[in-house]
Design an enzyme around this catalytic site. Structure first.
Site, PDB file in Angstrom:
ATOM      1  N   ASN A  89     -38.155  46.430  14.282  1.00 39.63           N
ATOM      2  CA  ASN A  89     -36.729  46.177  14.505  1.00 39.63           C
ATOM      3  C   ASN A  89     -36.396  44.725  14.188  1.00 39.63           C
ATOM      4  O   ASN A  89     -37.163  43.813  14.502  1.00 39.63           O
ATOM      5  CB  ASN A  89     -36.268  46.597  15.909  1.00 39.63           C
ATOM      6  CG  ASN A  89     -37.037  45.965  17.036  1.00 39.63           C
ATOM      7  OD1 ASN A  89     -38.219  45.668  16.902  1.00 39.63           O
ATOM      8  ND2 ASN A  89     -36.375  45.754  18.149  1.00 39.63           N
ATOM      9  N   GLU A  98     -33.281  42.200  14.661  1.00 43.94           N
ATOM     10  CA  GLU A  98     -31.984  42.043  15.327  1.00 43.94           C
ATOM     11  C   GLU A  98     -31.172  40.912  14.691  1.00 43.94           C
ATOM     12  O   GLU A  98     -31.699  40.093  13.942  1.00 43.94           O
ATOM     13  CB  GLU A  98     -32.217  41.801  16.827  1.00 43.94           C
ATOM     14  CG  GLU A  98     -32.873  43.005  17.476  1.00 43.94           C
ATOM     15  CD  GLU A  98     -33.005  42.903  18.989  1.00 43.94           C
ATOM     16  OE1 GLU A  98     -32.789  41.812  19.560  1.00 43.94           O
ATOM     17  OE2 GLU A  98     -33.336  43.930  19.608  1.00 43.94           O
ATOM     18  N   CYS A 104     -33.137  49.231  13.476  1.00 45.53           N
ATOM     19  CA  CYS A 104     -34.311  49.745  14.195  1.00 45.53           C
ATOM     20  C   CYS A 104     -35.549  49.732  13.295  1.00 45.53           C
ATOM     21  O   CYS A 104     -35.444  49.751  12.059  1.00 45.53           O
ATOM     22  CB  CYS A 104     -34.072  51.188  14.628  1.00 45.53           C
ATOM     23  SG  CYS A 104     -32.829  51.397  15.894  1.00 45.53           S
ATOM     24  N   GLU A 142     -37.654  52.200  12.786  1.00 42.99           N
ATOM     25  CA  GLU A 142     -37.834  53.439  12.019  1.00 42.99           C
ATOM     26  C   GLU A 142     -37.029  53.420  10.734  1.00 42.99           C
ATOM     27  O   GLU A 142     -37.489  53.827   9.673  1.00 42.99           O
ATOM     28  CB  GLU A 142     -37.405  54.651  12.858  1.00 42.99           C
ATOM     29  CG  GLU A 142     -38.226  54.869  14.117  1.00 42.99           C
ATOM     30  CD  GLU A 142     -37.699  54.108  15.328  1.00 42.99           C
ATOM     31  OE1 GLU A 142     -37.100  53.025  15.164  1.00 42.99           O
ATOM     32  OE2 GLU A 142     -37.899  54.612  16.452  1.00 42.99           O
ATOM     33  N   CYS A 198     -34.100  56.597  18.022  1.00 39.67           N
ATOM     34  CA  CYS A 198     -32.713  56.786  18.462  1.00 39.67           C
ATOM     35  C   CYS A 198     -32.036  57.829  17.570  1.00 39.67           C
ATOM     36  O   CYS A 198     -32.583  58.248  16.532  1.00 39.67           O
ATOM     37  CB  CYS A 198     -31.962  55.455  18.405  1.00 39.67           C
ATOM     38  SG  CYS A 198     -31.495  54.954  16.743  1.00 39.67           S
ATOM     39  N   CYS A 213     -31.609  56.942  13.865  1.00 40.03           N
ATOM     40  CA  CYS A 213     -32.881  56.994  13.128  1.00 40.03           C
ATOM     41  C   CYS A 213     -33.305  58.434  12.872  1.00 40.03           C
ATOM     42  O   CYS A 213     -33.831  58.761  11.809  1.00 40.03           O
ATOM     43  CB  CYS A 213     -33.957  56.233  13.877  1.00 40.03           C
ATOM     44  SG  CYS A 213     -33.745  54.447  13.797  1.00 40.03           S
TER      45      CYS A 213
HETATM   46  N1  THU Z   1     -35.000  50.165  18.650  1.00 34.62           N
HETATM   47  C1  THU Z   1     -35.794  50.550  17.625  1.00 34.62           C
HETATM   48  O1  THU Z   1     -36.170  49.746  16.764  1.00 34.62           O
HETATM   49  N2  THU Z   1     -36.175  51.847  17.572  1.00 34.62           N
HETATM   50  C2  THU Z   1     -35.895  52.775  18.525  1.00 34.62           C
HETATM   51  O2  THU Z   1     -36.299  53.909  18.389  1.00 34.62           O
HETATM   52  C3  THU Z   1     -35.090  52.410  19.688  1.00 34.62           C
HETATM   53  C4  THU Z   1     -34.498  51.055  19.676  1.00 34.62           C
HETATM   54  C5  THU Z   1     -34.626  48.756  18.728  1.00 34.62           C
HETATM   55  C6  THU Z   1     -33.176  48.439  18.466  1.00 34.62           C
HETATM   56  C7  THU Z   1     -33.020  47.144  19.202  1.00 34.62           C
HETATM   57  O3  THU Z   1     -33.473  46.086  18.366  1.00 34.62           O
HETATM   58  C8  THU Z   1     -33.983  47.259  20.379  1.00 34.62           C
HETATM   59  O4  THU Z   1     -34.908  48.279  20.025  1.00 34.62           O
HETATM   60  C9  THU Z   1     -33.323  47.594  21.706  1.00 34.62           C
HETATM   61  O5  THU Z   1     -32.513  48.695  21.581  1.00 34.62           O
END
Ligand code: THU
Length: 163
Positions: free
Chosen positions: A62, A64, A73, A75, A112, A115
């Site tokens: 991920n 940000e 994310c 994935e 999520c 994804c």
């Molecule tokens: N996140 C992911 O990278 N994958 C997931 O399946 C769930 C959430 C990340 C998004 C964000 O950067 C952090 O986790 C908190 O939500």
């Protein structure tokens, strides 16, 4: 009127050590990818590793951004990179892991909704099921297809185009 039911079956392993070697090495790559996550806002570091049918493993984490929706994310960073680099390759499996405060989460991290939608489309394009391996410090679960996690996927546009 009809009542309908959906059943999904999936495998639960008590720890990573119980996993067959092929999946545990993919999951290990997802764990390593958490170290390349950039998550200063959530402090939730996610890693993903996708096995392609050409033998390549593509990792993502991920990333940000201060403008929150601009982040991505793990994935989707993995599947978009894989799709952009090896457009013809089929995605056979994705492994996912996450760390908080440098420690693997106690329970699995599931992809999520957004994804799932992205992954299921790559699964359809590939024409073969993509396994989903979600890991944690405790149990590991293996789903045989992304579609099992998103049975009512939006794919109407695919009926006409996009395949
Ligand atoms: N996140 C992911 O990278 N994958 C997931 O399946 C769930 C959430 C990340 C998004 C964000 O950067 C952090 O986790 C908190 O939500």
């Amino acid at each position: 009127m009809q009542n309908k039911q959906l059943n999904i079956s999936y495998q639960v392993f008590q720890s990573m050590d119980e996993l067959p070697a092929e999946w545990s090495s993919l999951l290990q790559k997802a764990v390593e990818a958490t170290e390349r996550s950039y998550a200063p806002f959530s402090n939730f570091n996610v890693g993903a590793a996708i096995l392609l049918d050409n033998g390549q493993v593509v990792c993502g984490s991920n990333q940000e951004n201060a403008a929150f929706p601009s982040g991505l994310c793990a994935e989707r960073s993995a599947c978009y990179y894989a799709g952009a680099t090896w457009p013809g390759a089929k995605m056979l499996a994705i492994a996912i892991a996450a760390k908080q405060d440098g420690k693997l989460t106690a329970t699995p991290t599931y992809p999520c909704g957004a994804c799932r939608q992205a992954l299921v489309q790559y699964e359809s394009r590939g024409g073969v099921p993509m396994k989903v391996i979600v890991g944690s410090a405790g149990r590991v679960e293996v789903f045989s297809s992304v579609r099992d996690l998103l049975p009512f996927v939006f794919d109407n546009l695919d009926d006409n185009q996009g395949k």
